[in-house]
Design a protein around this motif. Structure first.
Motif, PDB file in Angstrom:
ATOM      1  N   SER A  36       0.840  -1.194   0.000  1.00 32.88           N
ATOM      2  CA  SER A  36       0.000   0.000   0.000  1.00 32.88           C
ATOM      3  C   SER A  36       0.882   1.253   0.000  1.00 32.88           C
ATOM      4  CB  SER A  36      -0.918  -0.002   1.228  1.00 32.88           C
ATOM      5  OG  SER A  36      -1.736   1.142   1.245  1.00 32.88           O
ATOM      6  N   ILE A  37       0.675   2.131  -0.992  1.00 30.83           N
ATOM      7  CA  ILE A  37       1.498   3.329  -1.136  1.00 30.83           C
ATOM      8  C   ILE A  37       0.595   4.525  -1.394  1.00 30.83           C
ATOM      9  CG2 ILE A  37       3.272   4.488  -2.540  1.00 30.83           C
ATOM     10  CD1 ILE A  37       4.401   1.712  -3.197  1.00 30.83           C
ATOM     11  N   GLU A  38       0.900   5.645  -0.729  1.00 33.22           N
ATOM     12  CA  GLU A  38       0.199   6.896  -0.978  1.00 33.22           C
ATOM     13  C   GLU A  38       1.141   7.876  -1.653  1.00 33.22           C
ATOM     14  OE1 GLU A  38      -3.129   7.196   2.563  1.00 33.22           O
ATOM     15  OE2 GLU A  38      -1.325   8.428   2.729  1.00 33.22           O
ATOM     16  N   ILE A  39       0.607   8.632  -2.617  1.00 31.69           N
ATOM     17  CA  ILE A  39       1.369   9.699  -3.260  1.00 31.69           C
ATOM     18  C   ILE A  39       0.455  10.919  -3.335  1.00 31.69           C
ATOM     19  CG2 ILE A  39       0.820   8.870  -5.590  1.00 31.69           C
ATOM     20  CD1 ILE A  39       3.688   9.904  -6.388  1.00 31.69           C
ATOM     21  N   ARG A  40       1.003  12.059  -2.903  1.00 28.93           N
ATOM     22  CA  ARG A  40       0.221  13.293  -2.802  1.00 28.93           C
ATOM     23  C   ARG A  40       0.766  14.341  -3.763  1.00 28.93           C
ATOM     24  NH1 ARG A  40      -1.688  16.026   2.842  1.00 28.93           N
ATOM     25  NH2 ARG A  40      -2.545  17.971   1.995  1.00 28.93           N
ATOM     26  N   PHE A  41      -0.156  14.947  -4.524  1.00 31.03           N
ATOM     27  CA  PHE A  41       0.192  15.976  -5.500  1.00 31.03           C
ATOM     28  C   PHE A  41      -0.541  17.270  -5.169  1.00 31.03           C
ATOM     29  CE2 PHE A  41       0.344  11.930  -7.769  1.00 31.03           C
ATOM     30  CZ  PHE A  41       1.550  12.004  -8.430  1.00 31.03           C
ATOM     31  N   SER A  42       0.085  18.399  -5.456  1.00 34.96           N
ATOM     32  CA  SER A  42      -0.602  19.682  -5.487  1.00 34.96           C
ATOM     33  C   SER A  42      -0.891  19.977  -6.954  1.00 34.96           C
ATOM     34  CB  SER A  42       0.267  20.794  -4.895  1.00 34.96           C
ATOM     35  OG  SER A  42       0.383  20.630  -3.500  1.00 34.96           O
ATOM     36  N   VAL A  43      -2.161  20.269  -7.237  1.00 35.25           N
ATOM     37  CA  VAL A  43      -2.618  20.452  -8.616  1.00 35.25           C
ATOM     38  C   VAL A  43      -3.610  21.610  -8.681  1.00 35.25           C
ATOM     39  CG1 VAL A  43      -2.326  18.003  -9.195  1.00 35.25           C
ATOM     40  CG2 VAL A  43      -4.522  18.817  -8.325  1.00 35.25           C
ATOM     41  N   TYR A  50      -9.364  27.068 -11.104  1.00 33.32           N
ATOM     42  CA  TYR A  50      -7.915  26.830 -11.133  1.00 33.32           C
ATOM     43  C   TYR A  50      -7.240  27.078  -9.785  1.00 33.32           C
ATOM     44  CZ  TYR A  50      -8.463  26.290 -16.135  1.00 33.32           C
ATOM     45  OH  TYR A  50      -8.859  25.841 -17.367  1.00 33.32           O
ATOM     46  N   ASP A  51      -8.011  27.042  -8.701  1.00 35.65           N
ATOM     47  CA  ASP A  51      -7.398  27.092  -7.371  1.00 35.65           C
ATOM     48  C   ASP A  51      -6.571  25.833  -7.168  1.00 35.65           C
ATOM     49  OD1 ASP A  51      -8.354  29.504  -6.527  1.00 35.65           O
ATOM     50  OD2 ASP A  51      -9.946  28.688  -5.253  1.00 35.65           O
ATOM     51  N   TRP A  52      -5.551  25.943  -6.350  1.00 33.43           N
ATOM     52  CA  TRP A  52      -4.697  24.796  -6.043  1.00 33.43           C
ATOM     53  C   TRP A  52      -5.333  23.963  -4.937  1.00 33.43           C
ATOM     54  CZ3 TRP A  52      -0.187  23.311  -8.435  1.00 33.43           C
ATOM     55  CH2 TRP A  52       0.327  24.193  -9.392  1.00 33.43           C
ATOM     56  N   ILE A  53      -5.307  22.664  -5.121  1.00 31.78           N
ATOM     57  CA  ILE A  53      -5.720  21.699  -4.105  1.00 31.78           C
ATOM     58  C   ILE A  53      -4.672  20.593  -4.071  1.00 31.78           C
ATOM     59  CG2 ILE A  53      -8.191  22.131  -4.423  1.00 31.78           C
ATOM     60  CD1 ILE A  53      -8.311  19.367  -5.908  1.00 31.78           C
ATOM     61  N   ASP A  54      -4.746  19.746  -3.078  1.00 29.42           N
ATOM     62  CA  ASP A  54      -3.922  18.541  -3.044  1.00 29.42           C
ATOM     63  C   ASP A  54      -4.822  17.346  -3.332  1.00 29.42           C
ATOM     64  OD1 ASP A  54      -1.814  20.153  -2.342  1.00 29.42           O
ATOM     65  OD2 ASP A  54      -1.295  19.053  -0.531  1.00 29.42           O
ATOM     66  N   VAL A  55      -4.281  16.397  -4.074  1.00 25.39           N
ATOM     67  CA  VAL A  55      -4.969  15.130  -4.335  1.00 25.39           C
ATOM     68  C   VAL A  55      -4.032  14.016  -3.898  1.00 25.39           C
ATOM     69  CG1 VAL A  55      -5.979  13.608  -6.071  1.00 25.39           C
ATOM     70  CG2 VAL A  55      -6.292  16.071  -6.262  1.00 25.39           C
ATOM     71  N   TYR A 116      -8.672   7.845  -4.104  1.00 30.33           N
ATOM     72  CA  TYR A 116      -8.139   9.197  -3.989  1.00 30.33           C
ATOM     73  C   TYR A 116      -8.860   9.968  -2.896  1.00 30.33           C
ATOM     74  CZ  TYR A 116     -12.191  11.501  -6.094  1.00 30.33           C
ATOM     75  OH  TYR A 116     -13.435  11.980  -6.332  1.00 30.33           O
ATOM     76  N   GLU A 117      -8.240  11.056  -2.491  1.00 30.88           N
ATOM     77  CA  GLU A 117      -8.828  11.949  -1.506  1.00 30.88           C
ATOM     78  C   GLU A 117      -8.425  13.363  -1.874  1.00 30.88           C
ATOM     79  OE1 GLU A 117      -8.762  12.590   3.354  1.00 30.88           O
ATOM     80  OE2 GLU A 117      -7.619  10.964   2.464  1.00 30.88           O
ATOM     81  N   GLU A 118      -9.376  14.278  -1.876  1.00 31.34           N
ATOM     82  CA  GLU A 118      -9.079  15.682  -2.106  1.00 31.34           C
ATOM     83  C   GLU A 118      -8.760  16.319  -0.762  1.00 31.34           C
ATOM     84  OE1 GLU A 118     -11.914  17.862  -4.488  1.00 31.34           O
ATOM     85  OE2 GLU A 118     -12.435  16.016  -5.554  1.00 31.34           O
ATOM     86  N   LEU A 119      -7.682  17.083  -0.727  1.00 31.25           N
ATOM     87  CA  LEU A 119      -7.219  17.705   0.514  1.00 31.25           C
ATOM     88  C   LEU A 119      -6.955  19.184   0.288  1.00 31.25           C
ATOM     89  CD1 LEU A 119      -4.679  14.876   1.354  1.00 31.25           C
ATOM     90  CD2 LEU A 119      -6.827  15.289   2.538  1.00 31.25           C
ATOM     91  N   PRO A 120      -6.897  19.971   1.357  1.00 31.71           N
ATOM     92  CA  PRO A 120      -6.542  21.376   1.208  1.00 31.71           C
ATOM     93  C   PRO A 120      -5.117  21.522   0.654  1.00 31.71           C
ATOM     94  CG  PRO A 120      -7.405  20.929   3.410  1.00 31.71           C
ATOM     95  CD  PRO A 120      -7.203  19.602   2.733  1.00 31.71           C
ATOM     96  N   PHE A 121      -4.890  22.585  -0.070  1.00 29.04           N
ATOM     97  CA  PHE A 121      -3.575  22.866  -0.647  1.00 29.04           C
ATOM     98  C   PHE A 121      -2.534  22.966   0.468  1.00 29.04           C
ATOM     99  CE2 PHE A 121      -0.580  26.217  -2.332  1.00 29.04           C
ATOM    100  CZ  PHE A 121       0.076  25.374  -3.208  1.00 29.04           C
ATOM    101  N   SER A 122      -1.404  22.285   0.271  1.00 28.86           N
ATOM    102  CA  SER A 122      -0.377  22.233   1.308  1.00 28.86           C
ATOM    103  C   SER A 122       0.752  23.235   1.078  1.00 28.86           C
ATOM    104  CB  SER A 122       0.199  20.816   1.402  1.00 28.86           C
ATOM    105  OG  SER A 122       0.816  20.467   0.171  1.00 28.86           O
TER     106      SER A 122
END
Length: 123
Positions: A36-43, A50-55, A116-122
């Protein structure tokens, strides 16, 4: 909000919304267990002007992966975004445009399923 499983239709909608993470940034890569691996992106999210979020993507049932150390992740070229592929029996995530050949990417994770999970921009 917990990680939501991706289906072919939700994957298509998500990837369109985040423009395949083109010019995004890798925030973290976290092995949770051997499978099990998680990878987090800011997009940028087109649906939010076009606001930035983390996925965060979580790949379960990992059976092959090419991972990079944290110091290399920051310099990884994200100009082509990411490739995420889903079939009834497999899931793949790769950095770059590697449709049908994710295992040729400089960073890839192959497994049984992806969520996936949508998260606040980091920022």
């Amino acid at each position: 909000m917990p990680v939501k499983p991706l289906s072919v239709s939700t994957l298509k909608n998500l990837m369109e919304r985040i423009d395949n993470a083109v010019q995004g940034e890798i925030r973290s890569l976290t092995p949770l267990s051997p499978t099990s691996i998680e990878i987090r992106f800011s997009v940028q999210d087109i649906a939010r002007g076009y606001d930035w979020i983390d996925v965060l993507f979580r790949i379960e049932g990992v059976n092959d992966a090419k991972l990079l150390s944290d110091n290399v992740l920051r310099g990884l070229d994200m100009s082509e975004g990411i490739t995420v592929e889903l079939t009834p029996s497999s899931a793949a995530l790769a950095i770059g445009s590697y449709s049908g050949r994710c295992n040729e990417s400089p960073l890839y994770i192959l497994g049984d399923s992806i969520g996936y999970e949508e998260l606040p921009f980091s920022g």
